[in-house]
Design an enzyme around this catalytic site. Structure first.
Site, PDB file in Angstrom:
ATOM      1  N   CYS A   2     -27.856  -7.786  37.162  1.00  0.00           N
ATOM      2  CA  CYS A   2     -27.900  -8.753  38.254  1.00  0.00           C
ATOM      3  C   CYS A   2     -29.250  -9.443  38.241  1.00  0.00           C
ATOM      4  O   CYS A   2     -30.179  -9.006  37.580  1.00  0.00           O
ATOM      5  CB  CYS A   2     -27.674  -8.062  39.586  1.00  0.00           C
ATOM      6  SG  CYS A   2     -26.164  -7.067  39.625  1.00  0.00           S
ATOM      7  N   ARG A  27     -27.424 -13.906  34.425  1.00  0.00           N
ATOM      8  CA  ARG A  27     -27.481 -12.454  34.560  1.00  0.00           C
ATOM      9  C   ARG A  27     -26.321 -11.897  35.384  1.00  0.00           C
ATOM     10  O   ARG A  27     -26.185 -10.672  35.507  1.00  0.00           O
ATOM     11  CB  ARG A  27     -28.809 -12.039  35.203  1.00  0.00           C
ATOM     12  CG  ARG A  27     -30.030 -12.423  34.404  1.00  0.00           C
ATOM     13  CD  ARG A  27     -31.293 -12.011  35.122  1.00  0.00           C
ATOM     14  NE  ARG A  27     -31.516 -10.587  35.039  1.00  0.00           N
ATOM     15  CZ  ARG A  27     -32.297  -9.988  34.149  1.00  0.00           C
ATOM     16  NH1 ARG A  27     -32.935 -10.717  33.244  1.00  0.00           N
ATOM     17  NH2 ARG A  27     -32.455  -8.681  34.149  1.00  0.00           N
ATOM     18  N   TRP A  73     -23.459  -9.154  38.968  1.00  0.00           N
ATOM     19  CA  TRP A  73     -22.456  -8.778  37.982  1.00  0.00           C
ATOM     20  C   TRP A  73     -21.918  -7.433  38.429  1.00  0.00           C
ATOM     21  O   TRP A  73     -22.639  -6.446  38.495  1.00  0.00           O
ATOM     22  CB  TRP A  73     -23.064  -8.680  36.587  1.00  0.00           C
ATOM     23  CG  TRP A  73     -22.061  -8.429  35.499  1.00  0.00           C
ATOM     24  CD1 TRP A  73     -21.339  -9.357  34.818  1.00  0.00           C
ATOM     25  CD2 TRP A  73     -21.683  -7.149  34.962  1.00  0.00           C
ATOM     26  NE1 TRP A  73     -20.529  -8.752  33.896  1.00  0.00           N
ATOM     27  CE2 TRP A  73     -20.719  -7.397  33.964  1.00  0.00           C
ATOM     28  CE3 TRP A  73     -22.056  -5.832  35.226  1.00  0.00           C
ATOM     29  CZ2 TRP A  73     -20.134  -6.367  33.230  1.00  0.00           C
ATOM     30  CZ3 TRP A  73     -21.470  -4.817  34.504  1.00  0.00           C
ATOM     31  CH2 TRP A  73     -20.524  -5.087  33.511  1.00  0.00           C
ATOM     32  N   ASN A  99     -30.700  -4.265  41.818  1.00  0.00           N
ATOM     33  CA  ASN A  99     -30.167  -4.377  40.470  1.00  0.00           C
ATOM     34  C   ASN A  99     -30.232  -3.004  39.834  1.00  0.00           C
ATOM     35  O   ASN A  99     -31.249  -2.318  39.938  1.00  0.00           O
ATOM     36  CB  ASN A  99     -30.983  -5.381  39.651  1.00  0.00           C
ATOM     37  CG  ASN A  99     -30.430  -5.551  38.241  1.00  0.00           C
ATOM     38  OD1 ASN A  99     -29.285  -5.221  37.967  1.00  0.00           O
ATOM     39  ND2 ASN A  99     -31.250  -6.057  37.338  1.00  0.00           N
ATOM     40  N   GLY A 100     -29.152  -2.584  39.185  1.00  0.00           N
ATOM     41  CA  GLY A 100     -29.130  -1.284  38.535  1.00  0.00           C
ATOM     42  C   GLY A 100     -27.923  -0.481  38.986  1.00  0.00           C
ATOM     43  O   GLY A 100     -26.999  -0.992  39.601  1.00  0.00           O
ATOM     44  N   GLU A 477     -19.407 -11.131  13.754  1.00  0.00           N
ATOM     45  CA  GLU A 477     -20.105 -11.973  14.725  1.00  0.00           C
ATOM     46  C   GLU A 477     -19.293 -13.214  15.075  1.00  0.00           C
ATOM     47  O   GLU A 477     -19.232 -13.610  16.241  1.00  0.00           O
ATOM     48  CB  GLU A 477     -21.479 -12.373  14.173  1.00  0.00           C
ATOM     49  CG  GLU A 477     -22.271 -13.326  15.048  1.00  0.00           C
ATOM     50  CD  GLU A 477     -22.578 -12.790  16.436  1.00  0.00           C
ATOM     51  OE1 GLU A 477     -22.996 -13.597  17.297  1.00  0.00           O
ATOM     52  OE2 GLU A 477     -22.399 -11.572  16.683  1.00  0.00           O
ATOM     53  N   LYS A 481     -17.987 -14.192  18.867  1.00  0.00           N
ATOM     54  CA  LYS A 481     -18.274 -15.470  19.522  1.00  0.00           C
ATOM     55  C   LYS A 481     -16.990 -16.108  20.040  1.00  0.00           C
ATOM     56  O   LYS A 481     -16.941 -16.617  21.157  1.00  0.00           O
ATOM     57  CB  LYS A 481     -18.974 -16.430  18.537  1.00  0.00           C
ATOM     58  CG  LYS A 481     -20.408 -16.099  18.247  1.00  0.00           C
ATOM     59  CD  LYS A 481     -21.329 -16.452  19.379  1.00  0.00           C
ATOM     60  CE  LYS A 481     -22.016 -15.351  20.069  1.00  0.00           C
ATOM     61  NZ  LYS A 481     -22.198 -14.041  19.648  1.00  0.00           N
ATOM     62  N   GLU A 484     -15.464 -14.028  23.096  1.00  0.00           N
ATOM     63  CA  GLU A 484     -16.232 -13.928  24.325  1.00  0.00           C
ATOM     64  C   GLU A 484     -16.308 -15.245  25.087  1.00  0.00           C
ATOM     65  O   GLU A 484     -16.474 -15.225  26.308  1.00  0.00           O
ATOM     66  CB  GLU A 484     -17.631 -13.360  24.070  1.00  0.00           C
ATOM     67  CG  GLU A 484     -18.590 -14.235  23.313  1.00  0.00           C
ATOM     68  CD  GLU A 484     -19.922 -13.531  23.058  1.00  0.00           C
ATOM     69  OE1 GLU A 484     -20.307 -12.656  23.857  1.00  0.00           O
ATOM     70  OE2 GLU A 484     -20.587 -13.861  22.061  1.00  0.00           O
ATOM     71  N   HIS A 500      -4.316  -2.134   4.771  1.00  0.00           N
ATOM     72  CA  HIS A 500      -4.240  -0.796   5.361  1.00  0.00           C
ATOM     73  C   HIS A 500      -3.836  -0.845   6.829  1.00  0.00           C
ATOM     74  O   HIS A 500      -4.162   0.067   7.591  1.00  0.00           O
ATOM     75  CB  HIS A 500      -5.571  -0.071   5.190  1.00  0.00           C
ATOM     76  CG  HIS A 500      -5.914   0.189   3.754  1.00  0.00           C
ATOM     77  ND1 HIS A 500      -5.216   1.087   2.963  1.00  0.00           N
ATOM     78  CD2 HIS A 500      -6.871  -0.362   2.951  1.00  0.00           C
ATOM     79  CE1 HIS A 500      -5.729   1.085   1.753  1.00  0.00           C
ATOM     80  NE2 HIS A 500      -6.728   0.212   1.712  1.00  0.00           N
ATOM     81  N   LYS A 595     -25.765 -11.917  30.577  1.00  0.00           N
ATOM     82  CA  LYS A 595     -26.670 -12.047  29.442  1.00  0.00           C
ATOM     83  C   LYS A 595     -27.493 -10.792  29.187  1.00  0.00           C
ATOM     84  O   LYS A 595     -27.512 -10.259  28.092  1.00  0.00           O
ATOM     85  CB  LYS A 595     -27.609 -13.239  29.685  1.00  0.00           C
ATOM     86  CG  LYS A 595     -28.564 -13.533  28.538  1.00  0.00           C
ATOM     87  CD  LYS A 595     -27.837 -14.094  27.351  1.00  0.00           C
ATOM     88  CE  LYS A 595     -28.785 -14.506  26.244  1.00  0.00           C
ATOM     89  NZ  LYS A 595     -28.041 -14.901  25.042  1.00  0.00           N
TER      90      LYS A 595
END
Length: 600
Positions: A2, A27, A73, A99-100, A477, A481, A484, A500, A595
């Site tokens: 947050c 955030r 968040w 935050n946390g 990667e 991208k 997300e 497989h 982020k």
């Protein structure tokens, strides 16, 4: 995960707080709120959704020269107005943002607060209700706050207002970042300095298990025993314009475009006057002494670590293992006798990665952080640091931080090889510069890449990326991208693994993006492409000059094969970007993501 802001001074705090939250929205953007304190009391405004929604509910006439703000968040409790911060104690005296994660909030609630009516589902509300109880039991506010903090197990950045004190903000910190900004006649608080650059560039960092009391003209930092701590401020060397979009529609596109410059900036920062790599001798010594390197990271940084493993093993002949931080912390393998740990994190605050660092420090292992943020927690706590010099990255989907991490890892590999007397490339700095030129060429093909997206991903519900060797890491990667920011189900696979199991998912029209930049596996990956085409896949080939065929859709300039991940990721980033734009997604703030991941 947050964002926190705070202000105490002589100006009206309202707009300062809201603008600060707008800078921190990366955030967390499930909900947001502010609290303003003035002679008539504390006034709380909060709303589910983005900062724009919060603006609509704030009383434009309300004033206050002290205030706190928060963008959330969600961890405990769904995204909603009732779970949004700030939270207040039952009698309304105390107001808090946090935050946390408080790991023992249920135990605290049961032991001390079982008669207290709660108005949210959050762990954070326990803190403010417990603060009220401690004061009701007879403690003065500062003493109660100092007693409160050690009772909290987990991570926290806490900012507290007392309606009976118009001259102070109370602050506590453990594991979650929090900065105190210094000004003439005011102080500010922020999870990230970017939030308050319009007011000050002078900041003091609050360390773990410390508290602070802020007044307009004074700040007092103490440990939890009550001892006063003196700490010199540092200057954040950023211009406020560095964190603006300028003419770009999205931060992500701006940051993709910045990548060639960032690589050149890295070359400049790590080059001495003789075309040699300038690495801290302590880092050289740590690498030379290590019998094995363990790279620890999450998400995109983990993918950079996979490329780093390839580079260091191939170039410097040093064994490397790359691990996901959240798995390594609780499932640590048997370590070698002389390990060196390399921690990769854009923000330098990633909680899972920091957890591993704390664990291996207790074991006496040496550590190196690769990060974008000077003074960040991982940078401070590791033995050494290599900076990526990428500048602020605002978009949640990392782009320039990823390529910057790979470039720095490449320089570390080249330097380590030189120390060992291995010279596989004549001028590594020149090769990096050539890679930057190739990246620029690919970026300049935006319009064509946009057409590719329209053809391959316009109506797609899933997509597969295949490659071999280092191309496989780039595929991981690229798939991350795409999923997300566009919400298309995407997976990266080693080409040889298709048969497989995964090939069962290929059907007529399924988009498959294939990479071929490595000569020794060119034939293998093209055979894999034939296998998926035989099942009806719609294949987009991305190859390098010298390895291309006439039917390939995208051909990138030839560069040294060790550095191809720097260039091959560019079309993958742009394809994800345009796919998200076409689908009407919020490119910079994808759903459910944030982020800076400061919770485990």
């Amino acid at each position: 995960m947050c964002g926190i802001v705070g202000y105490i001074g002589n100006q009206d705090a309202k707009e300062i707080l809201v603008r600060g939250l707008e800078k921190l929205e990366y955030r967390g953007y499930d909900s947001a709120g502010i609290a303003l304190l003035n002679a008539s009391g504390v006034h709380v405004y909060k709303e589910q959704g983005r900062i724009a929604a919060l603006r609509q509910v704030i009383d434009a006439q309300m004033r206050g020269r002290i205030g706190i703000g928060h963008t959330r968040w969600a961890t405990h409790g769904e995204p909603s107005r009732r779970n949004a911060h700030p939270h207040q104690s039952s009698n309304g005296r105390f107001t808090l943002v946090h935050n946390g994660v408080i790991e023992n909030y249920k135990e605290l609630k049961q032991q001390y607060l079982n008669q207290v009516p709660f108005t949210s589902d959050t762990d954070s509300e326990v803190i403010v209700q417990l603060m009220e109880k401690l004061v009701a039991d007879g403690l003065q506010v500062e003493a109660a706050f100092r007693q409160l903090l050690p009772m909290l197990k987990g991570s926290y950045a806490i900012v507290l207002l007392d309606v009976e004190n118009l001259e102070a903000i109370y602050v506590g910190k453990n594991k979650s970042p929090l900065l105190i900004g210094l000004g003439s006649g005011f102080h500010v608080l922020a999870s990230d300095a970017m939030a308050m650059l319009q007011l000050t560039q002078q900041f003091v960092e609050l360390m773990d298990e410390e508290m602070a009391i802020l007044q307009p003209n004074t700040k007092t930092i103490k440990n939890l025993s009550g001892d006063i701590i003196q700490r010199r401020p540092f200057q954040v060397k950023l211009d406020a314009s560095d964190i603006e979009k300028g003419p770009y529609p999205h931060y992500m596109l701006k940051e993709i475009d910045e990548q060639p410059f960032i690589i050149r900036n890295i070359v400049s920062n790590y080059q001495n006057g003789h075309d040699e790599i300038n690495i801290d001798p302590a880092i050289r010594g740590a690498v030379k002494e290590a019998d094995r390197i363990y790279m620890i990271a999450c998400g995109t940084s983990y993918h950079a670590g996979l490329v780093g493993k390839h580079l260091i093993e191939k170039i410097a002949d040093i064994p490397v293992e790359t691990h996901i931080a959240s798995e390594f912390l609780y499932n640590m393998p048997i370590l070698s006798h002389k390990p060196l740990f390399i921690f990769i994190s854009q923000s330098g605050e990633t909680a899972d990665t920091r957890g591993v660092l704390a664990a291996i420090k207790k074991m006496g292992c040496k550590s190196l952080t690769i990060t974008n943020v000077p003074g960040s927690t991982l940078s401070r706590e590791a033995d050494c640091t290599l900076y990526t010099h990428a500048g602020p990255e605002i978009a949640v989907a990392s782009t320039k931080a990823y390529t910057a991490q790979i470039a720095v890892l490449a320089l570390l590999a080249f330097d380590s090889a030189r120390v060992k007397g291995r010279a596989l490339i004549g001028s590594p700095l020149l090769e990096l510069s050539l890679a930057a030129n190739a990246m620029e060429i690919m970026i300049n093909r935006k319009e064509y890449l946009e057409e590719i997206v329209w053809e391959y991903l316009n109506v797609s519900r899933n997509c597969f990326y295949i490659g071999r060797g280092v191309d496989y890491f780039a595929c991981l990667e690229g798939a991350l991208k795409l999923k997300e920011i566009s919400y298309i189900q995407a997976e990266g696979y080693a080409g040889g693994e298709l048969k497989h199991g995964t090939i069962a998912l290929i059907e007529k029209g399924t988009p498959v993006i294939a990479l071929v930049t490595q000569a020794h596996v060119k034939g293998n990956i093209r055979s894999n492409v034939q296998e998926v085409m035989a099942r009806g896949a719609h294949v987009c080939m991305i190859s390098m000059e010298g390895l291309e065929e006439k039917t390939d859709q995208i051909v990138m300039p030839a560069i040294h094969e060790y550095l191809t991940p720097l260039v091959s990721v560019i079309p993958l980033q742009l394809m994800a970007y345009y796919a998200a734009v076409y689908r009407g997604c919020d490119v910079d703030k994808p759903r459910n993501l944030a982020k800076s991941v400061t919770v485990e």
